[in-house]
Design a protein around this motif. Sequence first.
Motif, PDB file in Angstrom:
ATOM      1  N   PRO A 196       0.806  -1.230   0.000  1.00 31.23           N
ATOM      2  CA  PRO A 196       0.000   0.000   0.000  1.00 31.23           C
ATOM      3  C   PRO A 196       0.835   1.274   0.000  1.00 31.23           C
ATOM      4  O   PRO A 196       0.342   2.336  -0.389  1.00 31.23           O
ATOM      5  CB  PRO A 196      -0.821  -0.114   1.293  1.00 31.23           C
ATOM      6  CG  PRO A 196      -0.818  -1.569   1.625  1.00 31.23           C
ATOM      7  CD  PRO A 196       0.511  -2.077   1.166  1.00 31.23           C
ATOM      8  N   PHE A 197       2.098   1.176   0.441  1.00 32.39           N
ATOM      9  CA  PHE A 197       2.940   2.366   0.570  1.00 32.39           C
ATOM     10  C   PHE A 197       3.747   2.650  -0.702  1.00 32.39           C
ATOM     11  O   PHE A 197       4.480   3.628  -0.763  1.00 32.39           O
ATOM     12  CB  PHE A 197       3.881   2.198   1.762  1.00 32.39           C
ATOM     13  CG  PHE A 197       3.154   1.921   3.044  1.00 32.39           C
ATOM     14  CD1 PHE A 197       2.515   2.949   3.733  1.00 32.39           C
ATOM     15  CD2 PHE A 197       3.077   0.629   3.559  1.00 32.39           C
ATOM     16  CE1 PHE A 197       1.825   2.684   4.911  1.00 32.39           C
ATOM     17  CE2 PHE A 197       2.390   0.366   4.732  1.00 32.39           C
ATOM     18  CZ  PHE A 197       1.762   1.397   5.408  1.00 32.39           C
ATOM     19  N   ILE A 198       3.600   1.799  -1.699  1.00 33.67           N
ATOM     20  CA  ILE A 198       4.319   2.004  -2.963  1.00 33.67           C
ATOM     21  C   ILE A 198       3.697   3.140  -3.757  1.00 33.67           C
ATOM     22  O   ILE A 198       4.381   3.845  -4.507  1.00 33.67           O
ATOM     23  CB  ILE A 198       4.345   0.692  -3.766  1.00 33.67           C
ATOM     24  CG1 ILE A 198       5.285  -0.308  -3.072  1.00 33.67           C
ATOM     25  CG2 ILE A 198       4.758   0.926  -5.217  1.00 33.67           C
ATOM     26  CD1 ILE A 198       5.290  -1.690  -3.681  1.00 33.67           C
ATOM     27  N   GLY A 199       2.398   3.323  -3.603  1.00 30.83           N
ATOM     28  CA  GLY A 199       1.707   4.407  -4.299  1.00 30.83           C
ATOM     29  C   GLY A 199       0.939   3.968  -5.523  1.00 30.83           C
ATOM     30  O   GLY A 199       0.282   4.787  -6.168  1.00 30.83           O
ATOM     31  N   ALA A 200       1.021   2.686  -5.879  1.00 33.47           N
ATOM     32  CA  ALA A 200       0.295   2.180  -7.039  1.00 33.47           C
ATOM     33  C   ALA A 200      -1.191   2.057  -6.718  1.00 33.47           C
ATOM     34  O   ALA A 200      -1.573   1.714  -5.598  1.00 33.47           O
ATOM     35  CB  ALA A 200       0.851   0.820  -7.463  1.00 33.47           C
ATOM     36  N   SER A 201      -2.012   2.327  -7.709  1.00 30.13           N
ATOM     37  CA  SER A 201      -3.458   2.260  -7.505  1.00 30.13           C
ATOM     38  C   SER A 201      -4.028   0.877  -7.787  1.00 30.13           C
ATOM     39  O   SER A 201      -5.103   0.528  -7.293  1.00 30.13           O
ATOM     40  CB  SER A 201      -4.167   3.289  -8.392  1.00 30.13           C
ATOM     41  OG  SER A 201      -3.852   3.063  -9.760  1.00 30.13           O
ATOM     42  N   ILE A 202      -3.301   0.070  -8.580  1.00 32.99           N
ATOM     43  CA  ILE A 202      -3.799  -1.238  -8.999  1.00 32.99           C
ATOM     44  C   ILE A 202      -2.826  -2.328  -8.572  1.00 32.99           C
ATOM     45  O   ILE A 202      -1.609  -2.179  -8.675  1.00 32.99           O
ATOM     46  CB  ILE A 202      -4.000  -1.294 -10.531  1.00 32.99           C
ATOM     47  CG1 ILE A 202      -4.912  -0.161 -11.001  1.00 32.99           C
ATOM     48  CG2 ILE A 202      -4.560  -2.650 -10.955  1.00 32.99           C
ATOM     49  CD1 ILE A 202      -6.302  -0.187 -10.413  1.00 32.99           C
ATOM     50  N   LEU A 203      -3.382  -3.456  -8.088  1.00 33.07           N
ATOM     51  CA  LEU A 203      -2.602  -4.626  -7.710  1.00 33.07           C
ATOM     52  C   LEU A 203      -3.160  -5.832  -8.450  1.00 33.07           C
ATOM     53  O   LEU A 203      -4.360  -6.100  -8.395  1.00 33.07           O
ATOM     54  CB  LEU A 203      -2.665  -4.845  -6.193  1.00 33.07           C
ATOM     55  CG  LEU A 203      -2.093  -6.160  -5.644  1.00 33.07           C
ATOM     56  CD1 LEU A 203      -0.601  -6.282  -5.956  1.00 33.07           C
ATOM     57  CD2 LEU A 203      -2.345  -6.263  -4.134  1.00 33.07           C
ATOM     58  N   ILE A 204      -2.268  -6.552  -9.138  1.00 29.59           N
ATOM     59  CA  ILE A 204      -2.653  -7.765  -9.850  1.00 29.59           C
ATOM     60  C   ILE A 204      -1.924  -8.945  -9.223  1.00 29.59           C
ATOM     61  O   ILE A 204      -0.690  -8.981  -9.180  1.00 29.59           O
ATOM     62  CB  ILE A 204      -2.300  -7.678 -11.346  1.00 29.59           C
ATOM     63  CG1 ILE A 204      -2.979  -6.468 -11.996  1.00 29.59           C
ATOM     64  CG2 ILE A 204      -2.703  -8.964 -12.071  1.00 29.59           C
ATOM     65  CD1 ILE A 204      -2.467  -6.157 -13.392  1.00 29.59           C
ATOM     66  N   ILE A 205      -2.682  -9.898  -8.706  1.00 26.06           N
ATOM     67  CA  ILE A 205      -2.123 -11.136  -8.161  1.00 26.06           C
ATOM     68  C   ILE A 205      -2.578 -12.264  -9.075  1.00 26.06           C
ATOM     69  O   ILE A 205      -3.768 -12.410  -9.349  1.00 26.06           O
ATOM     70  CB  ILE A 205      -2.596 -11.383  -6.715  1.00 26.06           C
ATOM     71  CG1 ILE A 205      -2.111 -10.252  -5.792  1.00 26.06           C
ATOM     72  CG2 ILE A 205      -2.110 -12.734  -6.206  1.00 26.06           C
ATOM     73  CD1 ILE A 205      -2.634 -10.356  -4.380  1.00 26.06           C
ATOM     74  N   ASP A 206      -1.639 -13.060  -9.572  1.00 24.86           N
ATOM     75  CA  ASP A 206      -1.998 -14.101 -10.537  1.00 24.86           C
ATOM     76  C   ASP A 206      -1.259 -15.395 -10.227  1.00 24.86           C
ATOM     77  O   ASP A 206      -0.214 -15.396  -9.574  1.00 24.86           O
ATOM     78  CB  ASP A 206      -1.654 -13.616 -11.958  1.00 24.86           C
ATOM     79  CG  ASP A 206      -2.379 -14.411 -13.032  1.00 24.86           C
ATOM     80  OD1 ASP A 206      -3.328 -15.149 -12.699  1.00 24.86           O
ATOM     81  OD2 ASP A 206      -1.999 -14.297 -14.205  1.00 24.86           O
TER      82      ASP A 206
END
Length: 275
Positions: free
Chosen positions: A188-198
Amino acid sequence: MKNFNFFLKKILPLILIRKFNRYFGGGIVFDDAGSTWDESALLCIGYSADDILKRVLDATLTVKCGDALFERDSVLFYNVDFVWPGLSGLMWAAALAGGRLNVLDFGGALGSGYFQHRIILSTLSNVRWNVVEQAHYVEAGRTHIQDDMLRFYYSIDECLAENKPNVILLSSVLQYLESPFDVIKKLPFIGASILIIDRTPFSKLAQDRLLIQRVPLSIYKASYPMWVFSESAFLNKINQDWCSIGNINCPEGTVYSNKGFEFSFQGMLLQRRES
């Protein structure tokens, strides 16, 4: 499908479950592990052997020069095979950022995910794909693969010193980390708005479970500890900071360990919760 899996477990002896697993799981075998990560690691060959890196590097160089479209675990692919849910997450992140795509690909080998989707990614005006990997992969990537779009880093912090990722990709990596939730806490602290787990294994158990994954000799000789995550416990943790947008059906589907333990490979598309 769930009823069919239950039926298999009830009627098939373990030897046939193993054959079923090898057929549908591409020859990968899952054995029982030790009670701890360290105990399990002692039973494994690992993923850091130089011969494995050489095979992956040779395959990636074949892809880079245009003689194949992409590689996965050193296996070359010659036909388009997009992971559409993951690709939609990448393009969504780019749309939210006015066409800019800056990916933090944690555990991305030598850029397999980038090359797999390069045809579509090339239509964007601004792309930066950053792979965070083991040191020997980073060194090989920087020496032989790296260019203006595809970069390699030893750590998340090193990547963030030069980049502002708007999407994080975790494809088939969390299960091979000794402490995966230490990484998840940082996201959450990276600043990215999207997370993709595959391509991540989950079970219906209440707790995580350790297995040993053995790679077919036709690919390379390797084995390593692998977490199978409790789906409910994993979602409880990830949902604290991320909101689920949709699930990703993985081609591995449902598989079994050699002793009949059932689990499935799944993925998810998430958006960071506003604080």
